[in-house]
Motif scaffolding. Structure first.
Motif, PDB file in Angstrom:
ATOM      1  N   UNK A 173      55.576   7.693  77.372  1.00  0.00           N
ATOM      2  CA  UNK A 173      56.546   8.387  76.527  1.00  0.00           C
ATOM      3  C   UNK A 173      57.003   9.702  77.159  1.00  0.00           C
ATOM      4  N   UNK A 174      56.098  10.395  77.808  1.00  0.00           N
ATOM      5  CA  UNK A 174      56.481  11.628  78.505  1.00  0.00           C
ATOM      6  C   UNK A 174      57.524  11.353  79.584  1.00  0.00           C
ATOM      7  N   UNK A 175      57.440  10.156  80.182  1.00  0.00           N
ATOM      8  CA  UNK A 175      58.370   9.762  81.237  1.00  0.00           C
ATOM      9  C   UNK A 175      59.623   9.083  80.689  1.00  0.00           C
ATOM     10  N   UNK A 176      59.734   9.001  79.364  1.00  0.00           N
ATOM     11  CA  UNK A 176      60.911   8.413  78.757  1.00  0.00           C
ATOM     12  C   UNK A 176      60.893   6.904  78.688  1.00  0.00           C
ATOM     13  N   UNK A 177      59.722   6.295  78.817  1.00  0.00           N
ATOM     14  CA  UNK A 177      59.600   4.846  78.803  1.00  0.00           C
ATOM     15  C   UNK A 177      58.976   4.364  77.493  1.00  0.00           C
ATOM     16  N   UNK A 178      59.536   3.297  76.933  1.00  0.00           N
ATOM     17  CA  UNK A 178      58.856   2.588  75.851  1.00  0.00           C
ATOM     18  C   UNK A 178      57.671   1.842  76.460  1.00  0.00           C
ATOM     19  N   UNK A 179      56.717   1.454  75.620  1.00  0.00           N
ATOM     20  CA  UNK A 179      55.524   0.780  76.131  1.00  0.00           C
ATOM     21  C   UNK A 179      55.148  -0.378  75.219  1.00  0.00           C
ATOM     22  N   UNK A 180      54.769  -1.477  75.839  1.00  0.00           N
ATOM     23  CA  UNK A 180      54.492  -2.718  75.112  1.00  0.00           C
ATOM     24  C   UNK A 180      53.016  -2.889  74.819  1.00  0.00           C
ATOM     25  N   UNK A 181      52.735  -3.541  73.709  1.00  0.00           N
ATOM     26  CA  UNK A 181      51.414  -4.114  73.475  1.00  0.00           C
ATOM     27  C   UNK A 181      51.450  -5.525  74.035  1.00  0.00           C
ATOM     28  N   UNK A 182      50.594  -5.814  75.005  1.00  0.00           N
ATOM     29  CA  UNK A 182      50.548  -7.142  75.623  1.00  0.00           C
ATOM     30  C   UNK A 182      49.463  -7.971  74.926  1.00  0.00           C
ATOM     31  N   UNK A 183      49.884  -9.038  74.252  1.00  0.00           N
ATOM     32  CA  UNK A 183      48.954  -9.932  73.554  1.00  0.00           C
ATOM     33  C   UNK A 183      48.093  -9.133  72.558  1.00  0.00           C
ATOM     34  N   UNK A 184      46.817  -9.490  72.419  1.00  0.00           N
ATOM     35  CA  UNK A 184      45.868  -8.727  71.590  1.00  0.00           C
ATOM     36  C   UNK A 184      46.371  -8.576  70.160  1.00  0.00           C
ATOM     37  N   UNK A 185      46.750  -9.720  69.564  1.00  0.00           N
ATOM     38  CA  UNK A 185      47.374  -9.688  68.237  1.00  0.00           C
ATOM     39  C   UNK A 185      46.475  -9.040  67.190  1.00  0.00           C
ATOM     40  N   UNK A 186      45.158  -9.097  67.392  1.00  0.00           N
ATOM     41  CA  UNK A 186      44.235  -8.547  66.407  1.00  0.00           C
ATOM     42  C   UNK A 186      44.332  -7.031  66.277  1.00  0.00           C
ATOM     43  N   UNK A 187      44.972  -6.382  67.260  1.00  0.00           N
ATOM     44  CA  UNK A 187      45.133  -4.930  67.206  1.00  0.00           C
ATOM     45  C   UNK A 187      46.563  -4.516  66.863  1.00  0.00           C
ATOM     46  N   UNK A 188      47.393  -5.475  66.495  1.00  0.00           N
ATOM     47  CA  UNK A 188      48.800  -5.167  66.224  1.00  0.00           C
ATOM     48  C   UNK A 188      48.966  -4.135  65.113  1.00  0.00           C
ATOM     49  N   UNK A 189      48.133  -4.223  64.082  1.00  0.00           N
ATOM     50  CA  UNK A 189      48.272  -3.308  62.945  1.00  0.00           C
ATOM     51  C   UNK A 189      48.035  -1.860  63.348  1.00  0.00           C
ATOM     52  N   UNK A 192      50.925   1.737  65.968  1.00  0.00           N
ATOM     53  CA  UNK A 192      51.443   3.093  65.833  1.00  0.00           C
ATOM     54  C   UNK A 192      50.414   4.107  66.324  1.00  0.00           C
ATOM     55  N   UNK A 193      49.158   3.945  65.896  1.00  0.00           N
ATOM     56  CA  UNK A 193      48.096   4.854  66.345  1.00  0.00           C
ATOM     57  C   UNK A 193      47.915   4.788  67.860  1.00  0.00           C
ATOM     58  N   UNK A 194      48.163   3.607  68.430  1.00  0.00           N
ATOM     59  CA  UNK A 194      47.979   3.430  69.870  1.00  0.00           C
ATOM     60  C   UNK A 194      49.227   3.792  70.675  1.00  0.00           C
ATOM     61  N   UNK A 195      50.304   4.148  69.976  1.00  0.00           N
ATOM     62  CA  UNK A 195      51.511   4.588  70.666  1.00  0.00           C
ATOM     63  C   UNK A 195      52.324   3.475  71.279  1.00  0.00           C
ATOM     64  N   UNK A 196      52.236   2.266  70.727  1.00  0.00           N
ATOM     65  CA  UNK A 196      52.888   1.094  71.315  1.00  0.00           C
ATOM     66  C   UNK A 196      54.155   0.752  70.539  1.00  0.00           C
ATOM     67  N   UNK A 197      55.222   0.426  71.261  1.00  0.00           N
ATOM     68  CA  UNK A 197      56.557   0.360  70.672  1.00  0.00           C
ATOM     69  C   UNK A 197      57.072  -1.043  70.406  1.00  0.00           C
ATOM     70  N   UNK A 198      56.604  -2.015  71.146  1.00  0.00           N
ATOM     71  CA  UNK A 198      57.027  -3.404  70.965  1.00  0.00           C
ATOM     72  C   UNK A 198      55.920  -4.296  71.515  1.00  0.00           C
ATOM     73  N   UNK A 199      56.070  -5.597  71.342  1.00  0.00           N
ATOM     74  CA  UNK A 199      55.017  -6.512  71.767  1.00  0.00           C
ATOM     75  C   UNK A 199      55.544  -7.526  72.776  1.00  0.00           C
TER      76      UNK A 199
END
Length: 264
Positions: A173-189, A192-199
Motif C-alpha cells: 500500500x505504501x508503494x501504491x499497489x493493491x494486494x491479493x489474498x491468494x487462496x486460504x478461503x478460511x481467512x477471508x473474513x 480487512x485486518x490483514x490489509x488485503x484488497x481482493x482475492x
C-alpha cells in the motif's frame, strides 16, 4: 476579543484543520482489479494477452502488459524450486530432525515465518520484489502460498501467516499497489485486518468454495481453474467473476501441446 468572535475563530480553525486533514484521511486504498474483467494468468511466461483481456498476472521479473491492469506475482511464503540457497539458511522452515519442510506438490521449501524477527527479514526480501513491481508499473501484487502454514506439519500457524502478510500489505500500500489474498478461503473474513484488497482463488470451482471468497470480497475475486469441470462449475455458479482455465504449468502459447486457456 468578544466571545462571539472567539467562537467564530475557533470554528474557522477547526474547519481549516479538517480541510487540511481530509486528503490524508481520504488517501484511497489502491484500486483492486475491475470486478468481472476478462483475465489471463501468465506466471509461467509472458505473451501477448488474448483479445478482450483487461487484467493479467505476470511474474515480478517480467514487464507488465501495456494498457492493462497488471498484477505482479511473488512467491512470498516459499522458495522457488531450487532457490533455497537464495535465502539465509535459518529462514528455511525445518522439522525436529533439521530437515527442510517442503511443499511436495511443487518442490518448494517453506519459509519460516514463525517469529517476528524472521518475518521481518523475509519481508525485507519480498518487499524488494514489491518495489520492483511498483517501479515497473504494476497496479497490484499477488503474494503466493499464504496457505503454506497448512503444509507445515503444525510448525506454523495461521496467526504467523497473518502477522507476516500484514507486513507485506502495508508495504504494498505504501508503494501504491493493491494486494491479493491468494487462496486460504478460511481467512477471508479477516481480509480487512490483514490489509488485503481482493482475492485470487485457484480451483474454487473445482472445490465448490468460491462463495467463501465472495462473502468477504464481493465480486473482487479472480478465479483460476485447471480442469474443465472446475471451469464449468465456476462459470455456472459465479459468472460475474473473472474466471479463466489455464494449464497446470501455466505455459505460454508457444508450447502448443500443453497450453490451455479457456473462459466462460
Amino acid at each position: 476579543m468578544p466571545l462571539s468572535r472567539l467562537r467564530l475563530a475557533a470554528a474557522s480553525t477547526a474547519l481549516l484543520t479538517a480541510a487540511c486533514a481530509a486528503p490524508a484521511a481520504q488517501a484511497a486504498t489502491p484500486a483492486p482489479p475491475p470486478a468481472g474483467a476478462a483475465f489471463d494468468y501468465q506466471i509461467g511466461g509472458a505473451y501477448d494477452p488474448p483479445e478482450g483481456v483487461k487484467v493479467v498476472t505476470r511474474d515480478h521479473g517480467t514487464a507488465p502488459a501495456k494498457g492493462l491492469y497488471n498484477i505482479c506475482y511473488v512467491n512470498a511464503f516459499q522458495a522457488q524450486p531450487g532457490a533455497e540457497g537464495e535465502w539465509d539458511d535459518d529462514l528455511l522452515l525445518r522439522d525436529a530432525s533439521g530437515n527442510v519442510v517442503m511443499d511436495g506438490d511443487w518442490g518448494e521449501a517453506l519459509l519460516d515465518v514463525g517469529t517476528a524477527g524472521k518475518r521481518t527479514r523475509i519481508a525485507a526480501k519480498v518487499d524488494s520484489w514489491i518495489d520492483e513491481c511498483a517501479a515497473k508499473g504494476y497496479q497490484a501484487v499477488e503474494p503466493d502460498n499464504f496457505d503454506s502454514f497448512t503444509r507445515s506439519d503444525g510448525l506454523l500457524t495461521d496467526a504467523d501467516a497473518q502477522d507476516y502478510i500484514k507486513l507485506l500489505s502495508a508495504h504494498a500500500h505504501e508503494k501504491g499497489l493493491a494486494i491479493a489474498q491468494k487462496n486460504t478461503s478460511e481467512l477471508s473474513a479477516r481480509h480487512t485486518q490483514n490489509g488485503l484488497d481482493f482475492a485470487v482463488a485457484e480451483e474454487c470451482g473445482e472445490q465448490h468454495n468460491c462463495g467463501e471468497f465472495t462473502a468477504a470480497f464481493g465480486d473482487h475475486v479472480i478465479v483460476i481453474e485447471y480442469t474443465a469441470e472446475g471451469l464449468s462449475y465456476a462459470c455456472g455458479h459465479w459468472p460475474r467473476l473473472s474466471i479463466v482455465r489455464r494449464d497446470h504449468d501455466v505455459v505460454t502459447p508457444d508450447d502448443a501441446e500443453n497450453y490451455v486457456r479457456e473462459t466462460c
